[in-house]
Design a protein around this motif. Structure first.
Motif, PDB file in Angstrom:
ATOM      1  N   UNK A 198       0.836  -1.208   0.000  1.00 50.19           N
ATOM      2  CA  UNK A 198       0.000   0.000   0.000  1.00 50.19           C
ATOM      3  C   UNK A 198       0.869   1.257   0.000  1.00 50.19           C
ATOM      4  N   UNK A 199       1.970   1.205   0.725  1.00 53.52           N
ATOM      5  CA  UNK A 199       2.866   2.373   0.758  1.00 53.52           C
ATOM      6  C   UNK A 199       3.466   2.653  -0.629  1.00 53.52           C
ATOM      7  N   UNK A 200       3.878   1.585  -1.308  1.00 53.96           N
ATOM      8  CA  UNK A 200       4.418   1.778  -2.664  1.00 53.96           C
ATOM      9  C   UNK A 200       3.350   2.399  -3.567  1.00 53.96           C
ATOM     10  N   UNK A 201       2.101   1.952  -3.355  1.00 51.23           N
ATOM     11  CA  UNK A 201       1.006   2.464  -4.182  1.00 51.23           C
ATOM     12  C   UNK A 201       0.779   3.959  -3.941  1.00 51.23           C
ATOM     13  N   UNK A 202       0.949   4.400  -2.680  1.00 49.85           N
ATOM     14  CA  UNK A 202       0.789   5.837  -2.377  1.00 49.85           C
ATOM     15  C   UNK A 202       1.808   6.646  -3.187  1.00 49.85           C
ATOM     16  N   UNK A 203       3.046   6.174  -3.189  1.00 54.73           N
ATOM     17  CA  UNK A 203       4.095   6.894  -3.923  1.00 54.73           C
ATOM     18  C   UNK A 203       3.747   6.948  -5.413  1.00 54.73           C
ATOM     19  N   UNK A 204       3.254   5.820  -5.925  1.00 54.86           N
ATOM     20  CA  UNK A 204       2.924   5.774  -7.363  1.00 54.86           C
ATOM     21  C   UNK A 204       1.701   6.631  -7.668  1.00 54.86           C
ATOM     22  N   UNK A 205       0.680   6.544  -6.838  1.00 51.13           N
ATOM     23  CA  UNK A 205      -0.548   7.309  -7.099  1.00 51.13           C
ATOM     24  C   UNK A 205      -0.284   8.812  -7.136  1.00 51.13           C
ATOM     25  N   UNK A 206       0.586   9.268  -6.231  1.00 46.20           N
ATOM     26  CA  UNK A 206       0.826  10.717  -6.119  1.00 46.20           C
ATOM     27  C   UNK A 206       2.119  11.140  -6.801  1.00 46.20           C
ATOM     28  N   UNK A 207       2.801  10.177  -7.403  1.00 43.19           N
ATOM     29  CA  UNK A 207       4.051  10.442  -8.115  1.00 43.19           C
ATOM     30  C   UNK A 207       5.032  11.217  -7.231  1.00 43.19           C
ATOM     31  N   UNK A 209      15.291   0.868  -0.186  1.00 43.86           N
ATOM     32  CA  UNK A 209      14.620   2.147   0.028  1.00 43.86           C
ATOM     33  C   UNK A 209      14.681   2.508   1.506  1.00 43.86           C
ATOM     34  N   UNK A 210      14.346   3.754   1.816  1.00 50.67           N
ATOM     35  CA  UNK A 210      14.356   4.161   3.223  1.00 50.67           C
ATOM     36  C   UNK A 210      13.370   3.307   4.017  1.00 50.67           C
ATOM     37  N   UNK A 211      13.756   3.035   5.276  1.00 46.50           N
ATOM     38  CA  UNK A 211      13.007   2.032   6.035  1.00 46.50           C
ATOM     39  C   UNK A 211      11.598   2.476   6.400  1.00 46.50           C
ATOM     40  N   UNK A 212      11.271   3.756   6.244  1.00 44.93           N
ATOM     41  CA  UNK A 212       9.884   4.161   6.515  1.00 44.93           C
ATOM     42  C   UNK A 212       8.932   3.499   5.515  1.00 44.93           C
ATOM     43  N   UNK A 213       9.462   3.099   4.353  1.00 43.63           N
ATOM     44  CA  UNK A 213       8.628   2.403   3.368  1.00 43.63           C
ATOM     45  C   UNK A 213       8.490   0.912   3.678  1.00 43.63           C
ATOM     46  N   UNK A 214       9.269   0.421   4.625  1.00 45.28           N
ATOM     47  CA  UNK A 214       9.190  -0.996   4.993  1.00 45.28           C
ATOM     48  C   UNK A 214       7.973  -1.259   5.877  1.00 45.28           C
ATOM     49  N   UNK A 215       7.370  -0.171   6.378  1.00 51.85           N
ATOM     50  CA  UNK A 215       6.160  -0.321   7.186  1.00 51.85           C
ATOM     51  C   UNK A 215       6.380   0.011   8.652  1.00 51.85           C
ATOM     52  N   UNK A 216       5.277   0.259   9.339  1.00 53.76           N
ATOM     53  CA  UNK A 216       5.351   0.615  10.761  1.00 53.76           C
ATOM     54  C   UNK A 216       5.645  -0.626  11.594  1.00 53.76           C
ATOM     55  N   UNK A 217       6.466  -0.453  12.620  1.00 55.78           N
ATOM     56  CA  UNK A 217       6.773  -1.562  13.520  1.00 55.78           C
ATOM     57  C   UNK A 217       7.771  -2.547  12.963  1.00 55.78           C
ATOM     58  N   UNK A 218       8.383  -2.232  11.823  1.00 60.10           N
ATOM     59  CA  UNK A 218       9.307  -3.172  11.183  1.00 60.10           C
ATOM     60  C   UNK A 218      10.612  -3.300  11.976  1.00 60.10           C
TER      61      UNK A 218
END
Lengths: 238, 270
Positions: free
Chosen positions: B31-40, B248-257
């Motif tokens: 879902x996080x990757x999709x946010x980046x793609x949706x909003x470019x 990628x930066x770890x914030x994209x790995x998800x919360x609590x990772x």
């Protein structure tokens, strides 16, 4: 200051070409459109040189300047016109939205839903990202908006599978903390029945132009782009 | 939002023992990757262009554009004096400057965007790394070699990948295994070949496994240092060439990772 007075102040700054800088949170690209606009000046210089040279070369017996020189002068008028009137076409969609925002944006109330932690530091001097609740509803009052912002913030920690779709979208927006993203509509039930509310992703100035715990935001009604919103800094009225 | 991947729990800590949380984390990553793609908002993936062509390309393109505009200005003034070759040489130079800007930035940008649109986040288990990658004051990109699998969808998959990585590490230490493959891996590690490419791993080590040769910036990792053998690799499933796998930066790995990474402490480098 009320919204009308703020809008008048913004108009003054825009006329003086100072508003763009005042709202600039950094990170913009090179000003290609302005560079193209400036090209009209060398074009005018080139045209002036051509016309002067042509005029000086004419002898008393000549019926007029040679046709080739006339044609070349006409050709040199084209870039002058092109750069003078066509420079706006070089603007990126982002720049166009920002120009519209500065000229036609409404001054509306906003409340912080969440912000980068550094924003709350006493010595912060940077523009920082945050999520802001903005209301275009004329009935919006600071207390109601601040309460709505808190309610929306609480969604962040909830299981999104249990929420209605509109609230789940807001919860996800706050949870992923990535931006800038497009604005999301806020259901009236979350903001005490207020209509036309948006959750926007915005850059927060170190000191926003505030009123009773909320602050003034310049926003384009009906637009969802992150560029269609700017939180006004207190320095605008300083 | 084209998908429903964002409909999940709010994670604060993900542990290996909690299968549901791990599954939710993997869903959140998509879902996080999709946010980046949706909003470019490509800066979350490292910006465009990145990883292809020269790192100085954006600056070169900027200079070339400025040069192009300066030459146009010069040509406009010179046009007042002459219509001869001097004018057309300056005009041609202006065109060449803009062409140069496009050539420097266009193709790498296109390749970067292609990667950003196609790549997925896959778990990787580190099998070898440059020793400096574990030093807290390291600020440079370091070589990290990790076993990755595109079909990990659960805790079981993650554990299978970890077991395969342990086997590979043991084999690299010198006991059995597909010798040609092991030699090439040993060679890549010794030569510090870490160019963002991947190689297929022989089936005897496990199905659908690949070895990613990564160059990792420490500030992208949880805690700012390589301290876990688990990481997540942004990899293009259709392309294994250099630059098509990165961290990628770890914030994209998800919360609590961070807690999940703690459950996979770093093992000695092969």
């Amino acid at each position: 200051m009320n919204p009308l007075e703020i809008r008048q102040r913004l108009d003054e700054l825009e006329r003086a070409s100072k508003l763009e800088k005042a709202l600039d949170s950094g990170g913009g690209g090179a000003p290609w459109a302005e560079i193209v606009w400036m090209l009209q000046f060398p074009a005018i210089i080139g045209l002036a040189i051509q016309v002067t040279t042509m005029a000086l070369a004419v002898k008393p017996d000549d019926p007029g300047p040679p046709p080739a020189e006339m044609v070349w002068s006409a050709v040199l008028v084209l870039p002058v016109l092109l750069f003078r009137f066509g420079w706006k076409m070089v603007r990126s969609p982002r720049e166009r939205t920002q120009v519209r925002l500065r000229r036609k944006g409404l001054v509306v109330l906003g409340a912080i839903v969440q912000a980068n932690d550094r924003f709350f530091d006493d010595d912060n001097e940077d523009w920082l990202p945050g999520s802001v609740l903005v209301s275009f509803d004329p009935k919006a009052r600071p207390e109601a908006l601040a309460a709505g912002a808190q309610k929306i913030n609480a969604l962040k920690r909830q299981d999104r599978r249990t929420l209605p779709p509109a609230q789940a979208a807001l919860a996800w927006e706050l949870y992923h903390e990535m931006g800038p993203t497009s604005s999301l509509p806020v259901p009236p039930e979350l903001v005490g029945g207020l209509r036309d509310c948006l959750l926007v992703s915005a850059m927060l100035p170190p000191e926003p132009l505030g009123v009773d715990g909320c602050f003034w935001v310049l926003a384009l009604s009906g637009e969802r782009s992150a560029d269609a919103v700017a939180v006004l800094p207190a320095t605008l009225v300083g | 939002m084209a998908t429903a991947e964002h409909l999940g729990p709010a994670l604060s800590s993900v542990r290996l023992a909690d299968a549901d949380a791990v599954q939710a984390l993997l869903q959140e990553q998509r879902a996080r990757l999709q946010v980046v793609r949706d909003h470019r908002i490509w800066h979350w993936f490292g910006g465009v262009p990145s990883g292809f062509g020269s790192p100085g390309a954006p600056l070169q393109a900027l200079y070339a554009r400025f040069a192009g505009f300066a030459l146009i200005a010069l040509a406009l003034i010179v046009a007042g004096f002459t219509r001869g070759p001097v004018l057309w040489v300056i005009a041609a130079l202006a065109g060449a400057a803009f062409l140069r800007a496009w050539l420097v930035i266009g193709p790498p940008s296109r390749r970067t965007l292609q990667l950003f649109e196609r790549a997925v986040l896959v778990p990787g288990i580190v099998i070898a790394y440059e020793p400096e990658a574990t030093e807290p004051d390291n600020e440079l990109l370091r070589g990290v070699w990790a076993l990755v699998a595109f079909d990990v969808k659960s805790v079981d998959g993650l554990q299978r990948l970890d077991a395969a990585a342990t086997r590979l590490r043991t084999m690299l230490a010198g006991t059995g295994g597909p010798e040609a493959f092991l030699q090439s891996v040993r060679g890549a590690i010794a030569a510090k070949k870490a160019d963002g490419s991947r190689i297929q791993v022989p089936a005897e080590l496990g199905q659908n496994l690949e070895l990613a040769r990564l160059r990792v910036s420490p500030n992208l990792l949880p805690g700012g240092v390589l301290s876990s053998r688990l990481l997540f690799v942004f990899a293009d499933p259709q392309e294994r060439q250099a630059g098509h796998s990165r961290v990628l930066q770890s914030s994209l790995w998800g919360s609590g990772v961070d807690d999940l990474c703690e459950d996979f402490p770093l093992a000695p480098s092969a």
